[in-house]
Design a protein around this motif. Structure first.
Motif, PDB file in Angstrom:
ATOM      1  N   THR A 196      26.507   3.594   2.957  1.00 23.54           N
ATOM      2  CA  THR A 196      25.869   4.753   2.253  1.00 23.54           C
ATOM      3  C   THR A 196      26.212   5.937   3.138  1.00 23.54           C
ATOM      4  O   THR A 196      26.301   6.973   2.254  1.00 23.54           O
ATOM      5  N   THR A 201      27.138  12.319   1.255  1.00 22.41           N
ATOM      6  CA  THR A 201      27.412  13.509   1.079  1.00 22.41           C
ATOM      7  C   THR A 201      28.848  13.879   1.786  1.00 22.41           C
ATOM      8  O   THR A 201      29.311  12.870   2.642  1.00 22.41           O
TER       9      THR A 201
ATOM     10  N   TRP B 300      20.601  15.712   7.531  1.00 23.58           N
ATOM     11  CA  TRP B 300      22.107  15.206   6.851  1.00 23.58           C
ATOM     12  C   TRP B 300      22.037  13.575   6.444  1.00 23.58           C
ATOM     13  O   TRP B 300      22.604  13.398   5.627  1.00 23.58           O
ATOM     14  N   VAL B 301      21.175  12.729   7.209  1.00 26.68           N
ATOM     15  CA  VAL B 301      21.262  11.309   7.020  1.00 26.68           C
ATOM     16  C   VAL B 301      20.233  11.167   5.795  1.00 26.68           C
ATOM     17  O   VAL B 301      20.739  10.519   5.091  1.00 26.68           O
ATOM     18  N   ARG B 302      19.394  11.932   5.680  1.00 29.12           N
ATOM     19  CA  ARG B 302      18.411  11.705   4.580  1.00 29.12           C
ATOM     20  C   ARG B 302      19.147  12.332   3.325  1.00 29.12           C
ATOM     21  O   ARG B 302      18.958  11.717   2.255  1.00 29.12           O
ATOM     22  N   ALA B 303      19.889  13.389   3.364  1.00 28.47           N
ATOM     23  CA  ALA B 303      20.457  13.828   2.495  1.00 28.47           C
ATOM     24  C   ALA B 303      21.616  13.033   1.947  1.00 28.47           C
ATOM     25  O   ALA B 303      21.592  12.637   0.773  1.00 28.47           O
ATOM     26  N   ALA B 304      22.183  12.334   2.922  1.00 27.28           N
ATOM     27  CA  ALA B 304      23.190  11.166   2.516  1.00 27.28           C
ATOM     28  C   ALA B 304      22.692  10.107   1.780  1.00 27.28           C
ATOM     29  O   ALA B 304      23.370   9.458   0.693  1.00 27.28           O
ATOM     30  N   ALA B 305      21.593   9.577   2.110  1.00 28.76           N
ATOM     31  CA  ALA B 305      20.808   8.487   1.388  1.00 28.76           C
ATOM     32  C   ALA B 305      20.488   8.916   0.091  1.00 28.76           C
ATOM     33  O   ALA B 305      20.430   8.082  -0.787  1.00 28.76           O
ATOM     34  N   ALA B 307      21.863  11.430  -1.891  1.00 32.52           N
ATOM     35  CA  ALA B 307      22.917  11.444  -2.705  1.00 32.52           C
ATOM     36  C   ALA B 307      23.704  10.226  -3.011  1.00 32.52           C
ATOM     37  O   ALA B 307      23.920   9.984  -4.017  1.00 32.52           O
ATOM     38  N   TYR B 308      23.688   9.225  -2.207  1.00 32.37           N
ATOM     39  CA  TYR B 308      23.968   7.965  -2.339  1.00 32.37           C
ATOM     40  C   TYR B 308      23.328   7.229  -3.225  1.00 32.37           C
ATOM     41  O   TYR B 308      23.961   6.652  -4.335  1.00 32.37           O
ATOM     42  N   LYS B 311      23.976   8.557  -6.765  1.00 28.58           N
ATOM     43  CA  LYS B 311      25.227   8.164  -7.238  1.00 28.58           C
ATOM     44  C   LYS B 311      25.228   6.825  -7.713  1.00 28.58           C
ATOM     45  O   LYS B 311      25.865   6.475  -8.632  1.00 28.58           O
TER      46      LYS B 311
END
Lengths: 309, 322
Positions: A196, A201, B300-305, B307-308, B311
């Motif tokens: 993940t 990002t 940034w972790v929540r944003a990454a999750a 975004a993932y 996708k």
């Protein structure tokens, strides 16, 4: 609790032991189990090996506990605490096995001290007596380093535990069998997050790649033959670190590929070749991070060598 | 049209009052007065925040718990509190708010949490005392909420209370064990009880005649007993407990009143409670700062999750734009 209006009623009942979550006293984790050392196995070597495995899980648990109240989301609070709890449970069983296999492995305390063996081993040994690998000692600088390290650790430990299910020591084999189920979850949890973060990002990808680059050099130690494992290997008590590393390596490669992450530079050869490598955690030589971690962990227990908790 | 709307509203209001009157549950899709909804959001959010902030005072001792067994118990307990936070935030979300927004209100100090967590934990005995007295007081407050008129809150509270009763037992058991240890440990327990007794009594809130929101909450079945009733119940339960433990409670006025059938007890320092609620307690800043830091560090972790997940949900679009 039958009386929902009175939360206190059960507390003073004389015979309420069964209703306490963790029992009312210290129970030997191996109580009721035949803990005799099988013929052909050296008790001292078996104890040393169980300590090595317990030291890895204890220090890893202690690192995970440091995430408490700092995790990025409440679900991660719960998950990381869960992993730490499992590893603490494994530590207790492994230390208890060590103490039963070789009582002389347990540090002596003043006469009459009620401190149980597992706590003497955890709280009354100095850093140089610990045999954990450097990987578990590393501090986490962010969630990416925590996830990458946990993933590598769990992938390796799972391979190790799976091999130990076939140990000729039935107690160690049983402890391993129980732990395999737990560490499966740890590995999958960390692998999912790794994929993940790597695919999230730009920032999360950069952090993940940095974490892999800073963690990977510490994997070299995992595939090395060490004296403690080697001493027990001929009798079938331990797992061969090189074979374990080879299974681990396959899982690491698979997950890195799924995450679209290239093989990091300086990745360990994984051939068990320890030529040129200095002494490691298995030799009692540690990173600068272990001493402060143990100092914090042991301080209170050491202040009360006759205390009951 | 207006007449019809007015009639509908009256019918809904009657239905709501009938449901409350019959001690039945209001569910998320039911009509409810705005004030009822606001009060519930405030109370459930405050409760959820208390669970999350409440992880900190004991969390301080996780790294240095004095035995592996105690460490495991404490990790499990603090983990339970995170779990309580999760399902209380979920209960609040059924009322049309979201966790992210509530968390921001906590760190901006627009919403409060239980003032008890602004006291420091100074010794390991505090872990036991928090379980025994603080979780004990929380249970006294919370058990009646299992019958709250709002369904999702009541159901969440049943689970919370079951786990809280384990927490209370582990706290009491830790203190019992320490009392069988060394003189130093016994002194540690007494000192801890001396510090936590009065703040625990304050957990029931100000006296009834100074509690502004209580009457309406009781009429709506959100709250079941008055602050003073619950406080009395807590004192009556705690005194025999203290005797079993072998500690004294730091109140010279504490005495059994035969006529009332209850213990008489002294007046807590309400000025102290007001100060702590105003944010002037020993640890208010530290607690909120820690929660804020965790929230910001995790962004940034929540944003990454997110975004993932995006996708994964739209792989084709992602490929085209990539």
């Amino acid at each position: 609790m039958t009386d929902h209006e009175n939360a206190y009623s059960g507390l003073v009942e004389a015979d309420s032991d069964a209703r306490w979550a963790f029992g009312t006293g210290f129970d030997d984790p191996l109580a009721g189990i035949d803990a005799s050392v099988p013929p052909g196995i050296d008790g001292g070597r078996l104890a040393a090996y169980c300590l090595v495995l317990g030291d890895d899980s204890l220090v890893m648990a202690q690192r995970l506990i440091q995430w408490c109240t700092r995790a990025p989301e409440l679900e991660e609070e719960v998950a990381l605490a869960n992993v730490a709890l499992d590893l603490l449970g494994q530590t207790r069983l492994l230390y208890a096995r060590a103490a039963a296999a070789d009582p002389s492995s347990v540090p002596a305390l003043p006469d009459g001290s009620p401190v149980p063996a597992e706590d003497r081993l955890a709280f009354f040994r100095d850093p140089a007596e610990f045999r954990c690998v450097h990987l578990v000692e590393l501090p986490d600088t962010d969630f990416a380093t925590a996830i990458v390290r946990l993933f590598a650790f769990a992938a390796w430990r799972l391979a190790l535990l799976e091999a130990l299910e076939g140990s000729v020591d039935p107690v160690l084999a049983a402890v391993a069998a129980k732990a395999v189920k737990e560490v499966h979850y740890h590995r999958d949890y960390a692998a999912r997050w790794l994929v993940t973060l790597a695919g999230g990002t730009d920032e999360s990808r950069r952090r993940t790649l940095d974490a892999i680059a800073s963690t990977w050099p510490y994997l070299d130690e995992l595939g090395r033959a060490d004296d403690v494992s080697s001493a027990l290997l001929p009798s079938g008590g331990s797992a061969d670190p090189r074979a374990v590393w080879s299974s681990t390596r396959a899982v690491l490669d698979q997950v890195l590929a799924a995450a679209g992450v290239p093989e990091p530079k300086g990745a360990p050869a994984g051939n068990g070749d320890s030529a040129g490598a200095g002494p490691g955690g298995r030799d009692g030589r540690h990173t600068e991070w272990l001493e402060p971690l143990l100092a914090e962990m042991q301080e209170l227990a050491r202040a009360h060598p006759a205390g009951r908790w | 049209m207006t007449v019809q709307t007015e009639q509908t509203k009256q019918t809904e209001q009657q239905h709501f009052e009938r449901t409350i009157g019959h001690e039945q549950r209001i569910e998320p899709r039911d009509w409810m007065p705005d004030g009822y909804r606001r009060t519930l959001v405030r109370q459930i959010a405050q409760h959820a925040h208390s669970e999350i902030i409440g992880m900190q005072p004991e969390g301080t001792w996780l790294a240095s718990a004095p035995s592996l067994r105690r460490k495991a118990i404490l990790v499990a307990k603090v983990q339970d509190e995170a779990g309580h936070g999760i399902y209380l935030y979920s209960a609040a979300e059924t009322l049309g708010v979201d966790r992210q927004d509530l968390t921001e209100q906590l760190i901006d100090r627009r919403q409060k949490y239980s003032s008890i967590f602004n006291y420091p934990t100074l010794s390991y005995a505090d872990v036991g005392t928090i379980g025994w007295l603080v979780d004990g007081a929380a249970i006294c407050n919370q058990v009646p909420l299992c019958r709250s008129s709002y369904g999702p809150y009541a159901r969440a509270m049943i689970r919370v209370c079951k786990e809280e009763s384990f927490h209370q037992r582990q706290g009491f058991e830790l203190l019992m064990t320490m009392m069988t240890g060394t003189d130093e440990q016994r002194a540690m327990v007494q000192e801890s009880v001396d510090r936590w007794w009065w703040p625990s009594l304050m957990m029931f809130g100000p006296p009834d005649d100074a509690s502004p929101n209580s009457a309406q909450s009781m009429a709506w079945g959100i709250k079941r007993h008055s602050n003073d009733e619950l406080r009395q119940r807590f004192v009556d339960m705690s005194v025999p407990q203290a005797e079993v433990l072998g500690v004294t409670l730091p109140d010279p006025e504490l005495a059994w009143n035969e006529e009332r059938g209850h213990y008489d007890f002294g007046e807590p320092d309400w000025d102290e409670l007001s100060r702590v609620i105003r944010g002037e307690g020993a640890c208010n800043d530290e607690r909120v700062a820690r929660r804020t830091q965790a929230h910001e560090d995790g962004e940034w972790v929540r944003a990454a999750a997110a975004a993932y997940a995006q996708k994964q949900a739209h792989p084709v679009v992602e490929e085209r734009t990539a």
